[in-house]
Design an enzyme around this catalytic site. Sequence first.
Site, PDB file in Angstrom:
ATOM      1  N   ARG A 113      -3.324  -2.855   3.405  1.00 24.42           N
ATOM      2  CA  ARG A 113      -4.327  -2.053   2.677  1.00 24.42           C
ATOM      3  C   ARG A 113      -5.618  -2.871   2.648  1.00 24.42           C
ATOM      4  O   ARG A 113      -5.635  -3.984   2.121  1.00 24.42           O
ATOM      5  CB  ARG A 113      -3.853  -1.762   1.256  1.00 24.42           C
ATOM      6  CG  ARG A 113      -4.961  -1.242   0.377  1.00 24.42           C
ATOM      7  CD  ARG A 113      -4.489  -0.679  -0.943  1.00 24.42           C
ATOM      8  NE  ARG A 113      -3.824   0.599  -0.761  1.00 24.42           N
ATOM      9  CZ  ARG A 113      -3.612   1.473  -1.744  1.00 24.42           C
ATOM     10  NH1 ARG A 113      -4.010   1.202  -2.976  1.00 24.42           N
ATOM     11  NH2 ARG A 113      -3.006   2.616  -1.498  1.00 24.42           N
ATOM     12  N   ARG A 159       6.118   9.410  -2.091  1.00 29.42           N
ATOM     13  CA  ARG A 159       5.617   8.244  -1.360  1.00 29.42           C
ATOM     14  C   ARG A 159       6.794   7.373  -0.925  1.00 29.42           C
ATOM     15  O   ARG A 159       6.831   6.872   0.190  1.00 29.42           O
ATOM     16  CB  ARG A 159       4.657   7.407  -2.244  1.00 29.42           C
ATOM     17  CG  ARG A 159       3.323   8.040  -2.538  1.00 29.42           C
ATOM     18  CD  ARG A 159       2.483   8.260  -1.294  1.00 29.42           C
ATOM     19  NE  ARG A 159       2.232   7.042  -0.553  1.00 29.42           N
ATOM     20  CZ  ARG A 159       1.292   6.150  -0.830  1.00 29.42           C
ATOM     21  NH1 ARG A 159       0.481   6.326  -1.856  1.00 29.42           N
ATOM     22  NH2 ARG A 159       1.129   5.072  -0.077  1.00 29.42           N
ATOM     23  N   CYS A 162      -3.454  12.319  -5.155  1.00 30.28           N
ATOM     24  CA  CYS A 162      -2.751  11.099  -4.723  1.00 30.28           C
ATOM     25  C   CYS A 162      -2.540  10.122  -5.866  1.00 30.28           C
ATOM     26  O   CYS A 162      -1.651   9.292  -5.815  1.00 30.28           O
ATOM     27  CB  CYS A 162      -3.534  10.433  -3.599  1.00 30.28           C
ATOM     28  SG  CYS A 162      -5.157   9.831  -4.103  1.00 30.28           S
ATOM     29  N   GLN A 193      -0.056   8.451   2.495  1.00 29.85           N
ATOM     30  CA  GLN A 193      -0.184   9.385   1.379  1.00 29.85           C
ATOM     31  C   GLN A 193      -0.008  10.821   1.857  1.00 29.85           C
ATOM     32  O   GLN A 193       0.678  11.629   1.220  1.00 29.85           O
ATOM     33  CB  GLN A 193      -1.568   9.240   0.725  1.00 29.85           C
ATOM     34  CG  GLN A 193      -1.820  10.233  -0.401  1.00 29.85           C
ATOM     35  CD  GLN A 193      -0.939   9.965  -1.609  1.00 29.85           C
ATOM     36  OE1 GLN A 193      -0.879   8.836  -2.098  1.00 29.85           O
ATOM     37  NE2 GLN A 193      -0.239  10.981  -2.103  1.00 29.85           N
ATOM     38  N   ASP A 234      -9.476  14.340  -5.234  1.00 29.51           N
ATOM     39  CA  ASP A 234      -9.327  12.882  -5.315  1.00 29.51           C
ATOM     40  C   ASP A 234     -10.520  12.368  -6.116  1.00 29.51           C
ATOM     41  O   ASP A 234     -11.487  13.118  -6.357  1.00 29.51           O
ATOM     42  CB  ASP A 234      -9.285  12.280  -3.894  1.00 29.51           C
ATOM     43  CG  ASP A 234      -8.964  10.785  -3.885  1.00 29.51           C
ATOM     44  OD1 ASP A 234      -8.468  10.268  -4.914  1.00 29.51           O
ATOM     45  OD2 ASP A 234      -9.232  10.122  -2.868  1.00 29.51           O
ATOM     46  N   HIS A 242      -5.788   7.362   4.918  1.00 27.30           N
ATOM     47  CA  HIS A 242      -4.609   7.025   4.109  1.00 27.30           C
ATOM     48  C   HIS A 242      -3.425   7.862   4.609  1.00 27.30           C
ATOM     49  O   HIS A 242      -2.936   8.761   3.931  1.00 27.30           O
ATOM     50  CB  HIS A 242      -4.910   7.318   2.633  1.00 27.30           C
ATOM     51  CG  HIS A 242      -3.962   6.685   1.660  1.00 27.30           C
ATOM     52  ND1 HIS A 242      -2.918   5.863   2.041  1.00 27.30           N
ATOM     53  CD2 HIS A 242      -3.900   6.741   0.301  1.00 27.30           C
ATOM     54  CE1 HIS A 242      -2.273   5.453   0.954  1.00 27.30           C
ATOM     55  NE2 HIS A 242      -2.840   5.987  -0.106  1.00 27.30           N
TER      56      HIS A 242
HETATM   57  N1  NVA Z   1      -9.739   7.629  -2.385  1.00 31.50           N
HETATM   58  C1  NVA Z   1      -9.006   6.734  -3.248  1.00 31.50           C
HETATM   59  C2  NVA Z   1      -7.542   6.815  -2.969  1.00 31.50           C
HETATM   60  C3  NVA Z   1      -6.688   5.907  -3.806  1.00 31.50           C
HETATM   61  C4  NVA Z   1      -5.232   5.990  -3.478  1.00 31.50           C
HETATM   62  C5  NVA Z   1      -9.512   5.323  -3.062  1.00 31.50           C
HETATM   63  O1  NVA Z   1      -9.684   4.911  -1.908  1.00 31.50           O
HETATM   64  O2  NVA Z   1      -9.761   4.643  -4.046  1.00 31.50           O
HETATM   65  N1   CP Z   2      -1.988   6.990  -4.060  1.00 31.73           N
HETATM   66  C1   CP Z   2      -2.007   5.656  -3.844  1.00 31.73           C
HETATM   67  O1   CP Z   2      -2.122   5.169  -2.721  1.00 31.73           O
HETATM   68  O2   CP Z   2      -1.838   4.937  -4.970  1.00 31.73           O
HETATM   69  P1   CP Z   2      -2.026   3.355  -5.136  1.00 31.73           P
HETATM   70  O3   CP Z   2      -3.492   3.069  -4.955  1.00 31.73           O
HETATM   71  O4   CP Z   2      -1.546   3.085  -6.523  1.00 31.73           O
HETATM   72  O5   CP Z   2      -1.205   2.672  -4.088  1.00 31.73           O
END
Ligand code: NVA
Ligand code: CP
Length: 314
Positions: A111, A302, A274, A141, A234, A138
């Site tokens: 990540r 997930r 998500c 997800q 989101d 992502h």
């Molecule tokens: N769009 C959000 C998704 C988190 C799982 C982010 O990147 O913060």
């Molecule tokens: N939805 C998701 O990826 O959650 P986290 O950021 O908690 O991993």
Amino acid sequence: MENIGIQLKGRDLLSLHDYTPEEVEAIINLAGRLKEKQQRGEPHHYLQGKTLGMIFQKSSTRTRVSFEVGMYQLGGYPMFLSANDLQLGRGESIADTARVLSRYLDGIMIRTYAQADVEELARYASIPIINGLTDLLHPCQILADLLTIKERRGTLAGLRLAYVGDGNNNICHSLLYGCAKVGMNISVASPEGYQPNADIARLAGEDALITGCTVEILTDPSEAVTEADVLVTDVWASMGQEAERADRLKVFPPYQVNERLAALAKPDFIFLHCLPAHRGEEVTDEIMEGPHTAVWDEAENRLHAQKAVLAMLL
Ligand code: NVA
Ligand code: CP
């Protein structure tokens, strides 16, 4: 492991766009079967003796825990690697890190910020690299989202999904790719300046022609949501965009998913997010806690989707 007819061993998962519709379907179906096995208490130690490295340069609750628990349930070993503690944090190159970690591990989930960094890791690694979220995409997800929709509707092709909010983020981009792969119509509504990446919208549109669905990029949330089977939103400011938060809060309020907007969707619509959610911003409490919410199943899924990816790639 059961023979599922589709071979993904050794592949990376950088973007859903790299997978065929049949491959995406195979992962979702295996996720469903692994969920049943786990619920029946049947052993499924498909990854005994395998080790997954998990590199995190951003925070995570669901991704970290679902990969870690998933790897354990598959009989393998998950290793959490904070980027700050690796020499990567002190300037060791991605290429060198990739080649060294490939000598110890059987796969890496990462990540981070730049999609290009994940692609570079994959270029130099000799083991599967799994994208656990970048600024751009992502994919893991969206596999869980598709599993959740399929559980509730029995099918994906031909449904209508509306995504309302920040169109230029990882969730929207991976939804565009994922919906187009499975033949689900997708309408995105976002303010001018926050619309999806044009290349991603174009590539999704090309896939949609093959699977027989539509991709619409709009600005009007009412138009996107009308008669939708699935509503998705989101956060308005993703991780790494904290400095833009105040500006974004001025632009996005017409894109809030609330009962007034949701009244335009099909009466039995499903709501997905998500998580983490900012209640009172992109979604109201009423929708998050209301009868249409599937967010807790989505979060659980997930785990099952990650296990399917791990079992197939590793
Ligand atoms: N769009 C959000 C998704 C988190 C799982 C982010 O990147 O913060
Ligand atoms: N939805 C998701 O990826 O959650 P986290 O950021 O908690 O991993």
